[in-house]
Each structure stands twice: as C-alpha cells, then as structure tokens.
Design a protein around this motif. Structure first.
Motif, PDB file in Angstrom:
ATOM      1  N   VAL A   1       0.846  -1.188   0.000  1.00 39.54           N
ATOM      2  CA  VAL A   1       0.000   0.000   0.000  1.00 39.54           C
ATOM      3  C   VAL A   1       0.888   1.248   0.000  1.00 39.54           C
ATOM      4  O   VAL A   1       1.890   1.301   0.707  1.00 39.54           O
ATOM      5  CB  VAL A   1      -0.905   0.018   1.259  1.00 39.54           C
ATOM      6  N   ILE A   2       0.495   2.247  -0.796  1.00 36.05           N
ATOM      7  CA  ILE A   2       1.208   3.527  -0.785  1.00 36.05           C
ATOM      8  C   ILE A   2       0.270   4.623  -0.309  1.00 36.05           C
ATOM      9  O   ILE A   2      -0.953   4.515  -0.429  1.00 36.05           O
ATOM     10  CB  ILE A   2       1.792   3.892  -2.166  1.00 36.05           C
ATOM     11  N   ALA A   3       0.876   5.684   0.244  1.00 38.66           N
ATOM     12  CA  ALA A   3       0.107   6.845   0.700  1.00 38.66           C
ATOM     13  C   ALA A   3       0.989   8.086   0.558  1.00 38.66           C
ATOM     14  O   ALA A   3       2.216   7.986   0.520  1.00 38.66           O
ATOM     15  CB  ALA A   3      -0.330   6.668   2.151  1.00 38.66           C
ATOM     16  N   ARG A   4       0.341   9.230   0.492  1.00 40.15           N
ATOM     17  CA  ARG A   4       1.094  10.485   0.345  1.00 40.15           C
ATOM     18  C   ARG A   4       1.941  10.784   1.578  1.00 40.15           C
ATOM     19  O   ARG A   4       3.064  11.256   1.479  1.00 40.15           O
ATOM     20  CB  ARG A   4       0.145  11.640   0.061  1.00 40.15           C
ATOM     21  N   ASP A   5       1.374  10.527   2.760  1.00 41.23           N
ATOM     22  CA  ASP A   5       2.052  10.804   4.022  1.00 41.23           C
ATOM     23  C   ASP A   5       1.364   9.964   5.099  1.00 41.23           C
ATOM     24  O   ASP A   5       0.423   9.222   4.809  1.00 41.23           O
ATOM     25  CB  ASP A   5       2.010  12.303   4.357  1.00 41.23           C
ATOM     26  N   MET A   6       1.797  10.089   6.328  1.00 39.51           N
ATOM     27  CA  MET A   6       1.216   9.281   7.405  1.00 39.51           C
ATOM     28  C   MET A   6      -0.254   9.601   7.678  1.00 39.51           C
ATOM     29  O   MET A   6      -1.038   8.677   7.884  1.00 39.51           O
ATOM     30  CB  MET A   6       2.056   9.393   8.677  1.00 39.51           C
ATOM     31  N   PRO A   7      -0.676  10.869   7.668  1.00 34.73           N
ATOM     32  CA  PRO A   7      -2.109  11.117   7.854  1.00 34.73           C
ATOM     33  C   PRO A   7      -2.960  10.474   6.737  1.00 34.73           C
ATOM     34  O   PRO A   7      -4.024   9.927   7.010  1.00 34.73           O
ATOM     35  CB  PRO A   7      -2.227  12.645   7.833  1.00 34.73           C
ATOM     36  N   HIS A   8      -2.468  10.524   5.512  1.00 34.42           N
ATOM     37  CA  HIS A   8      -3.184   9.883   4.411  1.00 34.42           C
ATOM     38  C   HIS A   8      -3.228   8.373   4.621  1.00 34.42           C
ATOM     39  O   HIS A   8      -4.267   7.731   4.423  1.00 34.42           O
ATOM     40  CB  HIS A   8      -2.525  10.232   3.068  1.00 34.42           C
ATOM     41  N   TYR A   9      -2.109   7.783   5.043  1.00 32.58           N
ATOM     42  CA  TYR A   9      -2.090   6.340   5.309  1.00 32.58           C
ATOM     43  C   TYR A   9      -3.078   5.995   6.418  1.00 32.58           C
ATOM     44  O   TYR A   9      -3.833   5.023   6.313  1.00 32.58           O
ATOM     45  CB  TYR A   9      -0.691   5.849   5.675  1.00 32.58           C
ATOM     46  N   GLN A  10      -3.079   6.770   7.491  1.00 39.06           N
ATOM     47  CA  GLN A  10      -3.981   6.506   8.611  1.00 39.06           C
ATOM     48  C   GLN A  10      -5.439   6.568   8.157  1.00 39.06           C
ATOM     49  O   GLN A  10      -6.251   5.707   8.510  1.00 39.06           O
ATOM     50  CB  GLN A  10      -3.731   7.502   9.742  1.00 39.06           C
ATOM     51  N   GLN A  11      -5.780   7.545   7.349  1.00 45.27           N
ATOM     52  CA  GLN A  11      -7.142   7.666   6.831  1.00 45.27           C
ATOM     53  C   GLN A  11      -7.475   6.477   5.934  1.00 45.27           C
ATOM     54  O   GLN A  11      -8.547   5.883   6.032  1.00 45.27           O
ATOM     55  CB  GLN A  11      -7.282   8.991   6.075  1.00 45.27           C
ATOM     56  N   LEU A  12      -6.559   6.117   5.063  1.00 47.11           N
ATOM     57  CA  LEU A  12      -6.735   4.981   4.160  1.00 47.11           C
ATOM     58  C   LEU A  12      -6.882   3.673   4.939  1.00 47.11           C
ATOM     59  O   LEU A  12      -7.764   2.855   4.656  1.00 47.11           O
ATOM     60  CB  LEU A  12      -5.519   4.907   3.223  1.00 47.11           C
ATOM     61  N   TYR A  13      -6.057   3.497   5.947  1.00 48.61           N
ATOM     62  CA  TYR A  13      -6.085   2.294   6.774  1.00 48.61           C
ATOM     63  C   TYR A  13      -7.429   2.147   7.489  1.00 48.61           C
ATOM     64  O   TYR A  13      -8.046   1.094   7.462  1.00 48.61           O
ATOM     65  CB  TYR A  13      -4.933   2.342   7.780  1.00 48.61           C
ATOM     66  N   ARG A  14      -7.869   3.243   8.101  1.00 46.88           N
ATOM     67  CA  ARG A  14      -9.119   3.190   8.873  1.00 46.88           C
ATOM     68  C   ARG A  14     -10.358   3.079   7.985  1.00 46.88           C
ATOM     69  O   ARG A  14     -11.282   2.335   8.291  1.00 46.88           O
ATOM     70  CB  ARG A  14      -9.250   4.420   9.756  1.00 46.88           C
ATOM     71  N   SER A  15     -10.393   3.830   6.892  1.00 43.02           N
ATOM     72  CA  SER A  15     -11.625   3.875   6.099  1.00 43.02           C
ATOM     73  C   SER A  15     -11.705   2.833   4.991  1.00 43.02           C
ATOM     74  O   SER A  15     -12.802   2.476   4.567  1.00 43.02           O
ATOM     75  CB  SER A  15     -11.807   5.266   5.496  1.00 43.02           C
ATOM     76  N   ARG A  16     -10.572   2.344   4.522  1.00 44.24           N
ATOM     77  CA  ARG A  16     -10.612   1.404   3.388  1.00 44.24           C
ATOM     78  C   ARG A  16     -10.095   0.007   3.748  1.00 44.24           C
ATOM     79  O   ARG A  16     -10.715  -0.987   3.415  1.00 44.24           O
ATOM     80  CB  ARG A  16      -9.797   1.948   2.206  1.00 44.24           C
ATOM     81  N   ILE A  17      -8.939  -0.060   4.405  1.00 40.95           N
ATOM     82  CA  ILE A  17      -8.323  -1.365   4.696  1.00 40.95           C
ATOM     83  C   ILE A  17      -9.103  -2.106   5.776  1.00 40.95           C
ATOM     84  O   ILE A  17      -9.494  -3.265   5.589  1.00 40.95           O
ATOM     85  CB  ILE A  17      -6.843  -1.206   5.117  1.00 40.95           C
ATOM     86  N   LEU A  18      -9.320  -1.460   6.904  1.00 37.78           N
ATOM     87  CA  LEU A  18      -9.997  -2.134   8.018  1.00 37.78           C
ATOM     88  C   LEU A  18     -11.459  -2.482   7.720  1.00 37.78           C
ATOM     89  O   LEU A  18     -12.047  -3.299   8.427  1.00 37.78           O
ATOM     90  CB  LEU A  18      -9.910  -1.290   9.290  1.00 37.78           C
ATOM     91  N   THR A  19     -12.024  -1.897   6.675  1.00 35.57           N
ATOM     92  CA  THR A  19     -13.402  -2.227   6.318  1.00 35.57           C
ATOM     93  C   THR A  19     -13.487  -3.399   5.346  1.00 35.57           C
ATOM     94  O   THR A  19     -14.588  -3.832   4.998  1.00 35.57           O
ATOM     95  CB  THR A  19     -14.121  -1.002   5.709  1.00 35.57           C
TER      96      THR A  19
END
Length: 151
Positions: free
Chosen positions: A109-127
């Motif tokens: 998984v790639i993300a722009r920065d840590m806040p983007h990764y955290q948002q992606l992790y919580r809203s897309r991955i964990l779901t």
C-alpha cells in the motif's frame, strides 16, 4: 525451451527495453527479420508479456509504503474471494500476494504521508471483509528491486 539466440535477445531486451528491433538485432548478433520473428514467437508463447511504463510513485508525491500481512477468517467460505474483490478496488493497493501458511495475503500500500495512510487504513483497509489479523510493516528502504531474469 529457449535456445542461445532467444536468450541473447532477451538479455539485451531486458537491459534496454526501449531498443528498436534493428538495434536489438545488432546487439544480439542476428538479422532484424530473425529478431522480429523471435520476439513474435516469444510473445505468442507467453514468455514476453508486453511492455509497460514504470512510473515512480514517489515522484508523484507518495512518500509512504506499507506492507500489510493479513490473516483471514477461514471459517467463512468466500473469505478470500470477498476480501480480494474489495482490496482490488483500492487504488493505493499496488500489489496483492497470496501465501500458504499463517499469513494468507500481503498488500503493498502507498500513501502520500502518514495522515493519508492513517485515513486509508481506517476507512478502506480495516473495512475489508473477513480480516482475522493484520500486521503493518513500514517500508524503510528498497535494497534490491530487479525484475531482470538470468537468461
């Protein structure tokens, strides 16, 4: 399966995939017609799968790469199919690998920065469905990234 001429063509083609057929033929020591026929045959046999553009995602502003090791709830009959269908829909998931053993899948998984990764992790991955366990491994450095085969 491959003869010396095929191997020579593939070695030069891997080293510089942007070569034209004439230059590739010259470097491989064959005629242009032979080189073209060999490339066509290698493609028809599925050995050459095509050419692709390689885009540096870091140059586009993606600074974070995480490898997620995922174990699924295997008591659910369609756990793999359901999970994979969802994971394929996430554009930031660059690669999905499956394994035999304790870990079932790995997502790159790639993300722009840590806040983007955290948002992606919580809203897309964990779901994603049927996750029993997940472990995140933060990418630090790429030591070797080479898809050139020893032909």
């Amino acid at each position: 399966m491959l003869d010396d001429t095929d191997r020579r063509i593939l070695r030069h083609f891997q080293a510089d995939p942007e070569l034209g057929t004439a230059e590739l033929a010259e470097r491989a020591g064959v005629t242009q017609a032979t080189c073209w026929r060999r490339l066509e045959r290698l493609a028809a046999r599925g050995i050459l799968k095509g050419q692709q553009a390689v885009i540096d995602w870091q140059a586009l502003g993606y600074a974070v790469e995480v490898s997620l090791r995922i174990t699924l709830d295997k008591t659910v009959t369609r756990a793999f199919d359901d999970f994979l269908a969802g994971a394929r829909e996430i554009p930031e998931v660059l690669e999905i690998q499956t394994f035999l053993g304790r870990v079932d899948l790995r997502l790159s998984v790639i993300a722009r920065d840590m806040p983007h990764y955290q948002q992606l992790y919580r809203s897309r991955i964990l779901t994603l469905p049927h996750i029993a366990d997940i472990e995140a491994l933060m990418h630090v450095a790429r030591i070797k990234s080479d898809e050139v085969l020893p032909v």
